[in-house]
Scaffold this motif. Structure first.
Motif, PDB file in Angstrom:
ATOM      1  N   GLN A 116      17.187  72.693  -4.696  1.00 19.10           N
ATOM      2  CA  GLN A 116      16.702  73.457  -3.548  1.00 19.10           C
ATOM      3  C   GLN A 116      15.586  74.399  -3.976  1.00 19.10           C
ATOM      4  O   GLN A 116      14.588  74.566  -3.264  1.00 19.10           O
ATOM      5  N   LEU A 117      15.743  75.022  -5.151  1.00 18.46           N
ATOM      6  CA  LEU A 117      14.672  75.897  -5.664  1.00 18.46           C
ATOM      7  C   LEU A 117      13.409  75.094  -5.925  1.00 18.46           C
ATOM      8  O   LEU A 117      12.302  75.555  -5.672  1.00 18.46           O
ATOM      9  N   GLN A 118      13.580  73.889  -6.443  1.00 18.52           N
ATOM     10  CA  GLN A 118      12.441  73.040  -6.778  1.00 18.52           C
ATOM     11  C   GLN A 118      11.704  72.605  -5.507  1.00 18.52           C
ATOM     12  O   GLN A 118      10.493  72.448  -5.518  1.00 18.52           O
TER      13      GLN A 118
ATOM     14  N   MET B 197       3.255  75.378 -12.821  1.00 20.54           N
ATOM     15  CA  MET B 197       3.642  74.073 -13.378  1.00 20.54           C
ATOM     16  C   MET B 197       4.704  74.263 -14.467  1.00 20.54           C
ATOM     17  O   MET B 197       5.639  73.474 -14.563  1.00 20.54           O
ATOM     18  N   ALA B 198       4.585  75.291 -15.273  1.00 16.22           N
ATOM     19  CA  ALA B 198       5.556  75.556 -16.337  1.00 16.22           C
ATOM     20  C   ALA B 198       6.937  75.820 -15.745  1.00 16.22           C
ATOM     21  O   ALA B 198       7.956  75.355 -16.265  1.00 16.22           O
ATOM     22  N   GLN B 199       6.989  76.563 -14.637  1.00 10.21           N
ATOM     23  CA  GLN B 199       8.261  76.839 -13.985  1.00 10.21           C
ATOM     24  C   GLN B 199       8.878  75.557 -13.435  1.00 10.21           C
ATOM     25  O   GLN B 199      10.090  75.318 -13.551  1.00 10.21           O
ATOM     26  N   ARG B 200       8.030  74.712 -12.842  1.00 12.99           N
ATOM     27  CA  ARG B 200       8.529  73.440 -12.299  1.00 12.99           C
ATOM     28  C   ARG B 200       9.060  72.534 -13.434  1.00 12.99           C
ATOM     29  O   ARG B 200      10.086  71.882 -13.280  1.00 12.99           O
ATOM     30  N   LEU B 201       8.348  72.509 -14.571  1.00  8.53           N
ATOM     31  CA  LEU B 201       8.804  71.710 -15.711  1.00  8.53           C
ATOM     32  C   LEU B 201      10.119  72.255 -16.268  1.00  8.53           C
ATOM     33  O   LEU B 201      11.016  71.485 -16.660  1.00  8.53           O
ATOM     34  N   GLU B 202      10.268  73.556 -16.300  1.00  4.77           N
ATOM     35  CA  GLU B 202      11.517  74.166 -16.771  1.00  4.77           C
ATOM     36  C   GLU B 202      12.670  73.781 -15.844  1.00  4.77           C
ATOM     37  O   GLU B 202      13.773  73.480 -16.300  1.00  4.77           O
TER      38      GLU B 202
ATOM     39  N   ALA C 176      27.588  69.857 -10.440  1.00  2.47           N
ATOM     40  CA  ALA C 176      26.912  69.232  -9.293  1.00  2.47           C
ATOM     41  C   ALA C 176      26.374  70.295  -8.343  1.00  2.47           C
ATOM     42  O   ALA C 176      25.248  70.181  -7.830  1.00  2.47           O
ATOM     43  N   SER C 177      27.166  71.337  -8.109  1.00  2.00           N
ATOM     44  CA  SER C 177      26.732  72.418  -7.220  1.00  2.00           C
ATOM     45  C   SER C 177      25.516  73.136  -7.789  1.00  2.00           C
ATOM     46  O   SER C 177      24.552  73.434  -7.065  1.00  2.00           O
ATOM     47  N   LEU C 178      25.543  73.403  -9.087  1.00  2.00           N
ATOM     48  CA  LEU C 178      24.416  74.075  -9.740  1.00  2.00           C
ATOM     49  C   LEU C 178      23.160  73.200  -9.672  1.00  2.00           C
ATOM     50  O   LEU C 178      22.055  73.708  -9.415  1.00  2.00           O
ATOM     51  N   ALA C 179      23.322  71.914  -9.876  1.00  3.70           N
ATOM     52  CA  ALA C 179      22.178  70.996  -9.803  1.00  3.70           C
ATOM     53  C   ALA C 179      21.585  70.992  -8.393  1.00  3.70           C
ATOM     54  O   ALA C 179      20.357  70.983  -8.221  1.00  3.70           O
ATOM     55  N   ASP C 180      22.438  71.023  -7.366  1.00  2.72           N
ATOM     56  CA  ASP C 180      21.950  71.062  -5.982  1.00  2.72           C
ATOM     57  C   ASP C 180      21.161  72.341  -5.710  1.00  2.72           C
ATOM     58  O   ASP C 180      20.097  72.307  -5.067  1.00  2.72           O
ATOM     59  N   ARG C 181      21.655  73.456  -6.212  1.00  5.16           N
ATOM     60  CA  ARG C 181      20.950  74.733  -6.012  1.00  5.16           C
ATOM     61  C   ARG C 181      19.593  74.716  -6.710  1.00  5.16           C
ATOM     62  O   ARG C 181      18.604  75.218  -6.168  1.00  5.16           O
ATOM     63  N   ILE C 182      19.535  74.129  -7.908  1.00  6.50           N
ATOM     64  CA  ILE C 182      18.252  74.063  -8.624  1.00  6.50           C
ATOM     65  C   ILE C 182      17.294  73.122  -7.889  1.00  6.50           C
ATOM     66  O   ILE C 182      16.094  73.398  -7.796  1.00  6.50           O
TER      67      ILE C 182
END
Length: 188
Positions: free
Chosen positions: A77-79, A86-91, A69-75
């Motif tokens: 925030q990056l998003q 666009m490729a980075q956002r899709l990744e 859950a913590s890792l998902a929250d950090r990702i």
């Protein structure tokens, strides 16, 4: 039910049953079983209910779910930051979907472990005893009566089989014999 096995052909017939359930249900079941055994002239020799220590599994699943859950929250925030291709956002979206699946699986495992914490395990070992037990002096008489009944049923089956084979032969033979006897006086 966890498992069940029985062997009624051995010298000492018996069986084993393993159950898992809520401790209150297990205790009621065991009490009813003791009463049934007493009413049948038997007894419950030993009664043991085991719990299972799954605290390590619960701790591992809880820690893993929190980390995911913590890792998902950090990702996320990056998003939320602007920029990136666009490729980075899709990744990032793919990573979030994988983390969500992992988190859901950890939550399911955690619920299953919590259910196991709240349940108990009952193992019943049954062995035949009493007047007709395998080592009882009356057992040979009971076995002889059972064998005599089996033998008489086998003989009855043999007679039925022989009758079903011989009856058509006797009927056809009788008809031929009757026809021959009837024909002789007419030709004389």
């Amino acid at each position: 039910m966890i498992s069940a096995q029985a062997d009624w052909t051995a010298r000492e017939p018996g069986g084993r049953l393993e159950l898992r359930g809520q401790p209150e249900w297990i205790n009621r079941f065991r009490s009813g079983l003791a009463l049934d055994a007493r009413n049948a002239g038997g007894r419950l020799d030993e009664a043991v209910t085991d719990g299972e220590d799954v605290t390590r599994g619960v701790d591992t699943a809880t820690t893993g779910a929190k980390t995911t859950a913590s890792l998902a929250d950090r990702i996320r925030q990056l998003q939320a930051r602007s920029g990136g291709t666009m490729a980075q956002r899709l990744e990032i979206e793919r990573e979030l979907a994988e983390l969500q699946q992992q988190y859901d699986a950890q939550q399911i495992e955690l619920r299953a472990l919590n259910d196991r914490v709240q349940s108990a395990r009952l193992t019943l070992d049954y062995r035949q005893g009493g007047v007709m037990a395998a080592d009882s002096p009356t057992r040979p008489v009971a076995r002889a009566l059972s064998d005599a009944f089996g033998l008489s049923m086998g003989m009855l089956a043999l007679l039925i089989t022989a009758g079903s084979v011989l009856l058509p032969i006797v009927v056809i033979g009788g008809a031929v014999w009757w026809g021959i006897r009837r024909r002789k006086p007419a030709s004389a």
